[in-house]
Design a protein around this motif. Structure first.
Motif, PDB file in Angstrom:
ATOM      1  N   VAL A 172       9.167  43.779  64.229  1.00 47.30           N
ATOM      2  CA  VAL A 172       9.662  44.262  65.508  1.00 47.30           C
ATOM      3  C   VAL A 172      10.479  45.513  65.210  1.00 47.30           C
ATOM      4  O   VAL A 172      11.271  45.531  64.263  1.00 47.30           O
ATOM      5  N   TYR A 173      10.302  46.571  65.998  1.00 45.44           N
ATOM      6  CA  TYR A 173      10.904  47.846  65.633  1.00 45.44           C
ATOM      7  C   TYR A 173      11.204  48.692  66.872  1.00 45.44           C
ATOM      8  O   TYR A 173      10.722  48.416  67.986  1.00 45.44           O
ATOM      9  N   ALA A 174      11.990  49.746  66.665  1.00 48.96           N
ATOM     10  CA  ALA A 174      12.253  50.740  67.697  1.00 48.96           C
ATOM     11  C   ALA A 174      12.599  52.056  67.019  1.00 48.96           C
ATOM     12  O   ALA A 174      13.191  52.076  65.935  1.00 48.96           O
ATOM     13  N   VAL A 175      12.220  53.172  67.659  1.00 53.53           N
ATOM     14  CA  VAL A 175      12.561  54.508  67.180  1.00 53.53           C
ATOM     15  C   VAL A 175      13.171  55.297  68.325  1.00 53.53           C
ATOM     16  O   VAL A 175      12.882  55.055  69.495  1.00 53.53           O
ATOM     17  N   ASP A 176      14.046  56.255  67.956  1.00 52.75           N
ATOM     18  CA  ASP A 176      14.686  57.089  68.983  1.00 52.75           C
ATOM     19  C   ASP A 176      14.635  58.574  68.651  1.00 52.75           C
ATOM     20  O   ASP A 176      15.382  59.370  69.200  1.00 52.75           O
ATOM     21  N   GLY A 177      13.755  58.966  67.729  1.00 48.56           N
ATOM     22  CA  GLY A 177      13.631  60.364  67.354  1.00 48.56           C
ATOM     23  C   GLY A 177      14.390  60.728  66.101  1.00 48.56           C
ATOM     24  O   GLY A 177      14.056  61.699  65.433  1.00 48.56           O
ATOM     25  N   ARG A 178      15.431  59.969  65.765  1.00 50.99           N
ATOM     26  CA  ARG A 178      16.184  60.198  64.534  1.00 50.99           C
ATOM     27  C   ARG A 178      16.132  58.993  63.611  1.00 50.99           C
ATOM     28  O   ARG A 178      16.196  59.137  62.397  1.00 50.99           O
ATOM     29  N   HIS A 179      16.035  57.801  64.185  1.00 45.22           N
ATOM     30  CA  HIS A 179      16.128  56.602  63.371  1.00 45.22           C
ATOM     31  C   HIS A 179      15.085  55.562  63.781  1.00 45.22           C
ATOM     32  O   HIS A 179      14.673  55.494  64.947  1.00 45.22           O
ATOM     33  N   LEU A 180      14.717  54.783  62.801  1.00 39.14           N
ATOM     34  CA  LEU A 180      13.876  53.603  63.006  1.00 39.14           C
ATOM     35  C   LEU A 180      14.694  52.374  62.666  1.00 39.14           C
ATOM     36  O   LEU A 180      15.361  52.334  61.622  1.00 39.14           O
ATOM     37  N   PHE A 181      14.662  51.379  63.535  1.00 39.15           N
ATOM     38  CA  PHE A 181      15.162  50.049  63.214  1.00 39.15           C
ATOM     39  C   PHE A 181      13.949  49.146  63.083  1.00 39.15           C
ATOM     40  O   PHE A 181      13.038  49.183  63.919  1.00 39.15           O
ATOM     41  N   CYS A 182      13.951  48.315  62.036  1.00 46.00           N
ATOM     42  CA  CYS A 182      12.818  47.413  61.820  1.00 46.00           C
ATOM     43  C   CYS A 182      13.339  46.080  61.305  1.00 46.00           C
ATOM     44  O   CYS A 182      14.277  46.043  60.498  1.00 46.00           O
ATOM     45  N   SER A 183      12.728  44.987  61.763  1.00 43.81           N
ATOM     46  CA  SER A 183      13.120  43.652  61.323  1.00 43.81           C
ATOM     47  C   SER A 183      11.888  42.780  61.162  1.00 43.81           C
ATOM     48  O   SER A 183      10.901  42.934  61.880  1.00 43.81           O
ATOM     49  N   ILE A 184      11.969  41.863  60.200  1.00 40.97           N
ATOM     50  CA  ILE A 184      10.905  40.895  59.976  1.00 40.97           C
ATOM     51  C   ILE A 184      11.512  39.631  59.386  1.00 40.97           C
ATOM     52  O   ILE A 184      12.537  39.696  58.692  1.00 40.97           O
ATOM     53  N   GLN A 185      10.926  38.493  59.673  1.00 44.00           N
ATOM     54  CA  GLN A 185      11.371  37.225  59.097  1.00 44.00           C
ATOM     55  C   GLN A 185      10.309  36.704  58.132  1.00 44.00           C
ATOM     56  O   GLN A 185       9.109  36.749  58.434  1.00 44.00           O
ATOM     57  N   VAL A 186      10.769  36.247  56.969  1.00 42.50           N
ATOM     58  CA  VAL A 186       9.899  35.524  56.043  1.00 42.50           C
ATOM     59  C   VAL A 186      10.270  34.052  56.178  1.00 42.50           C
ATOM     60  O   VAL A 186      11.389  33.652  55.856  1.00 42.50           O
ATOM     61  N   THR A 187       9.367  33.247  56.682  1.00 41.36           N
ATOM     62  CA  THR A 187       9.680  31.843  56.919  1.00 41.36           C
ATOM     63  C   THR A 187       9.846  31.093  55.604  1.00 41.36           C
ATOM     64  O   THR A 187       9.402  31.540  54.543  1.00 41.36           O
ATOM     65  N   GLU A 188      10.499  29.936  55.681  1.00 39.20           N
ATOM     66  CA  GLU A 188      10.778  29.138  54.489  1.00 39.20           C
ATOM     67  C   GLU A 188       9.488  28.789  53.751  1.00 39.20           C
ATOM     68  O   GLU A 188       8.478  28.470  54.358  1.00 39.20           O
ATOM     69  N   ARG A 189       9.551  28.870  52.417  1.00 35.53           N
ATOM     70  CA  ARG A 189       8.389  28.537  51.593  1.00 35.53           C
ATOM     71  C   ARG A 189       8.844  28.122  50.207  1.00 35.53           C
ATOM     72  O   ARG A 189      10.020  28.284  49.844  1.00 35.53           O
ATOM     73  N   ASP A 190       7.927  27.598  49.417  1.00 37.08           N
ATOM     74  CA  ASP A 190       8.273  27.109  48.083  1.00 37.08           C
ATOM     75  C   ASP A 190       8.631  28.239  47.127  1.00 37.08           C
ATOM     76  O   ASP A 190       9.521  28.101  46.293  1.00 37.08           O
ATOM     77  N   VAL A 191       7.906  29.362  47.217  1.00 36.66           N
ATOM     78  CA  VAL A 191       8.129  30.533  46.374  1.00 36.66           C
ATOM     79  C   VAL A 191       8.043  31.773  47.272  1.00 36.66           C
ATOM     80  O   VAL A 191       7.109  31.891  48.073  1.00 36.66           O
ATOM     81  N   TYR A 192       8.994  32.694  47.129  1.00 39.47           N
ATOM     82  CA  TYR A 192       9.107  33.824  48.055  1.00 39.47           C
ATOM     83  C   TYR A 192       8.503  35.128  47.534  1.00 39.47           C
ATOM     84  O   TYR A 192       8.315  36.067  48.303  1.00 39.47           O
TER      85      TYR A 192
END
Length: 335
Positions: A85-105
């Motif tokens: 999920v992300y947003a840009v405003d011409g100068r900056h990008l914000f971005c986020s993601i979730q890695v769900t729980e798992r045995d090895v990451y």
């Protein structure tokens, strides 16, 4: 709605305004680039009223939550691609993601970073300014008996290596525990023409040069990043060289942590890239203080109130830190 090309080609105010808010203080979503909710329960990144929003499980039932709010410096285009999920405003990008729980990451962390870096470069924001990696069970072992933070760092390092030369530098970052499971990743990045300086601390070994005793791949972060007139200070702890000092001693660890930050932001160090020189602890604005033992929070709070400005916004979070022998970690922003 503005297009990505319009945003990249139009002049914008360069300084992002980041602040802490109580949930009832929420700003007009038209002026918000993104929001991170620090609450009892986490939730995956989503577009809430058009604003990228992620919830991180970092507080207890008795602690008030808060939001970290990134203000927009111009018209915003927001979107979702897969788990990003992300947003840009011409100068900056914000971005986020979730890695769900798992045995090895390791593989999942590499894939998450790879997808985020692909998005950042494709949209024209390859200058990563600041990253946050919030890792559930950070000092626990994974299914292979490897500490989860070391497991995660291996995947992150592989992604940075894959994107070397395209993602321009390794930025300031925090890797810290949560009160939930899985990994929450979010970052802010700038355009290729942004003037960005990544700083190290003469008292500390660069994290990306840590020896193999700290894991198969070294952590990928700089001690601070200075960009757009803003100083982003990475999570800082009681480490001299690459070794934890004052093990078990909260007073000693707080003192070394503050000394490390003082050296990092001094005129002798920061003045190399900032014409106006350095800062002092009284200049820090937004401060997160992570404390691993709840009984230490009153002492840490008292010590911080002595050295930080009464106008600074300071939050205290009781979570695990990336080494079992670290009792406190502090990050901050000067803007």
């Amino acid at each position: 709605m503005s297009s990505f090309v319009d945003l990249l080609n139009s002049p914008r105010e360069t300084r992002p305004n980041i602040k802490f808010e109580q949930p009832g203080e929420q700003a007009d979503s038209q002026h918000v680039l993104a929001r991170v909710a620090f609450e009892k329960n986490g939730f995956a990144p989503e577009l809430h009223k058009g604003v990228p929003t992620v919830g991180v499980p970092m507080t207890t039932e008795t602690e008030p939550g808060f939001h970290e709010v990134f203000a927009a410096s111009g018209p915003v285009v927001a979107g979702r691609e897969g788990g990003l999920v992300y947003a840009v405003d011409g100068r900056h990008l914000f971005c986020s993601i979730q890695v769900t729980e798992r045995d090895v990451y390791r593989d999942a962390a590499r894939i998450a970073y790879d997808s985020a870096f692909e998005l950042a470069t494709r949209l024209g924001y390859p200058n990563i300014l600041r990253m946050w990696n919030l890792v559930g069970g950070i000092i626990d072992d994974n299914a292979d008996g490897v500490e989860i933070y070391r497991d995660f760092c291996a995947g992150r390092s592989e992604a940075f290596a894959l994107w070397s030369g395209r993602i321009l530098h390794i930025p300031a970052a925090t890797g810290i525990g949560t009160r939930g499971n899985g990994v929450y990743l979010y970052f802010i990045s700038g355009r290729a023409d942004a003037e960005v300086h990544h700083l190290e601390n003469p008292r500390q070994t660069p994290a990306y040069h840590y020896p193999e005793s700290y894991g198969p791949k070294a952590p990928s972060f700089a001690r601070a990043t200075f960009a757009d007139g803003i100083l982003y200070i990475s999570g800082t702890a009681s480490i001299i060289g690459d070794e934890t000092v004052h093990k078990g001693n909260i007073s000693g660890q707080v003192d070394v942590t503050l000394e490390n930050i003082t050296t990092l932001i001094s005129t002798e160090n920061l003045g190399k890239v900032r014409a106006e020189g350095g800062y002092t602890l009284r200049d820090l604005d937004l401060i997160k203080v992570y404390v691993s033992r709840p009984e230490d929070i009153p002492f840490v709070r008292s010590r911080c109130e002595e050295v930080f400005s009464p106008d600074a916004r300071v939050v205290y979070l009781n979570v695990d830190i990336c080494r079992p022998d670290l009792l406190v970690e502090i990050e901050a922003i000067v803007q």
